[in-house]
Design a protein around this motif. Structure first.
Motif, PDB file in Angstrom:
ATOM      1  N   GLN A 106     -25.934  47.690  11.936  1.00  0.00           N
ATOM      2  CA  GLN A 106     -25.745  46.331  12.430  1.00  0.00           C
ATOM      3  C   GLN A 106     -24.265  45.979  12.520  1.00  0.00           C
ATOM      4  N   LEU A 107     -23.490  46.408  11.536  1.00  0.00           N
ATOM      5  CA  LEU A 107     -22.042  46.162  11.569  1.00  0.00           C
ATOM      6  C   LEU A 107     -21.410  46.858  12.770  1.00  0.00           C
ATOM      7  N   ARG A 108     -21.812  48.094  13.001  1.00  0.00           N
ATOM      8  CA  ARG A 108     -21.260  48.836  14.142  1.00  0.00           C
ATOM      9  C   ARG A 108     -21.644  48.197  15.452  1.00  0.00           C
ATOM     10  N   ALA A 109     -22.899  47.751  15.562  1.00  0.00           N
ATOM     11  CA  ALA A 109     -23.358  47.116  16.798  1.00  0.00           C
ATOM     12  C   ALA A 109     -22.608  45.816  17.059  1.00  0.00           C
ATOM     13  N   SER A 110     -22.403  45.022  16.020  1.00  0.00           N
ATOM     14  CA  SER A 110     -21.682  43.764  16.206  1.00  0.00           C
ATOM     15  C   SER A 110     -20.213  44.005  16.514  1.00  0.00           C
ATOM     16  N   ALA A 111     -19.646  45.082  15.969  1.00  0.00           N
ATOM     17  CA  ALA A 111     -18.249  45.412  16.251  1.00  0.00           C
ATOM     18  C   ALA A 111     -18.087  45.884  17.696  1.00  0.00           C
ATOM     19  N   SER A 112     -19.075  46.631  18.201  1.00  0.00           N
ATOM     20  CA  SER A 112     -18.968  47.146  19.578  1.00  0.00           C
ATOM     21  C   SER A 112     -19.174  46.025  20.593  1.00  0.00           C
ATOM     22  N   THR A 113     -19.969  45.013  20.289  1.00  0.00           N
ATOM     23  CA  THR A 113     -20.167  43.904  21.226  1.00  0.00           C
ATOM     24  C   THR A 113     -19.003  42.928  21.179  1.00  0.00           C
ATOM     25  N   ALA A 114     -18.230  42.929  20.089  1.00  0.00           N
ATOM     26  CA  ALA A 114     -17.092  42.032  19.966  1.00  0.00           C
ATOM     27  C   ALA A 114     -15.896  42.537  20.769  1.00  0.00           C
ATOM     28  N   LYS A 123     -24.980  37.031   1.638  1.00  0.00           N
ATOM     29  CA  LYS A 123     -24.420  37.892   2.684  1.00  0.00           C
ATOM     30  C   LYS A 123     -24.589  39.354   2.273  1.00  0.00           C
ATOM     31  N   TYR A 179     -27.827  48.188   7.599  1.00  0.00           N
ATOM     32  CA  TYR A 179     -26.707  47.249   7.521  1.00  0.00           C
ATOM     33  C   TYR A 179     -25.476  47.821   8.224  1.00  0.00           C
TER      34      TYR A 179
END
Length: 97
Positions: free
Chosen positions: A88-96, A63, A85
């Motif tokens: 990617q964390l920010r993008a996944s947080a905004s889609t969640a 991971k 990285y």
């Protein structure tokens, strides 16, 4: 009389100024682009807000950000990989949300 910057601080007269701080970067840093810079585990842990032990666990489990292993317990991280990285964390947080 010119101050002698090679004298230890204890041997200087109170009126003699300290030598100027070195501000020049080493030649290796000047020639290498910032994106090729390798970050230490401590640097990356601070950027991500985790401990060095967490980074080590992520490396063992596959991971976390990509790393460059140098020795058994030593790894470096490419600055571009860390930037990607975090994005990617920010993008996944905004889609969640």
């Amino acid at each position: 009389m010119r101050p002698n910057p090679t004298l230890p601080l204890a041997n200087r007269a109170p009126s003699q100024p300290l030598p100027p701080a070195r501000t020049a970067k080493p030649a290796a840093e000047e020639s290498a682009p910032a994106t090729d810079r390798l970050l230490t585990q401590r640097d990356v842990a601070r950027l991500l807000g985790v401990t060095i032990q967490t980074l080590a666990k992520w490396r063992r489990t596959g991971k976390g950000p990509a790393c460059v292993p140098l020795a058994r317990n030593v790894a470096r991280y490419n600055a571009d990989d860390i930037k990607t990285y975090i994005e990617q964390l920010r993008a996944s947080a905004s889609t969640a949300e």
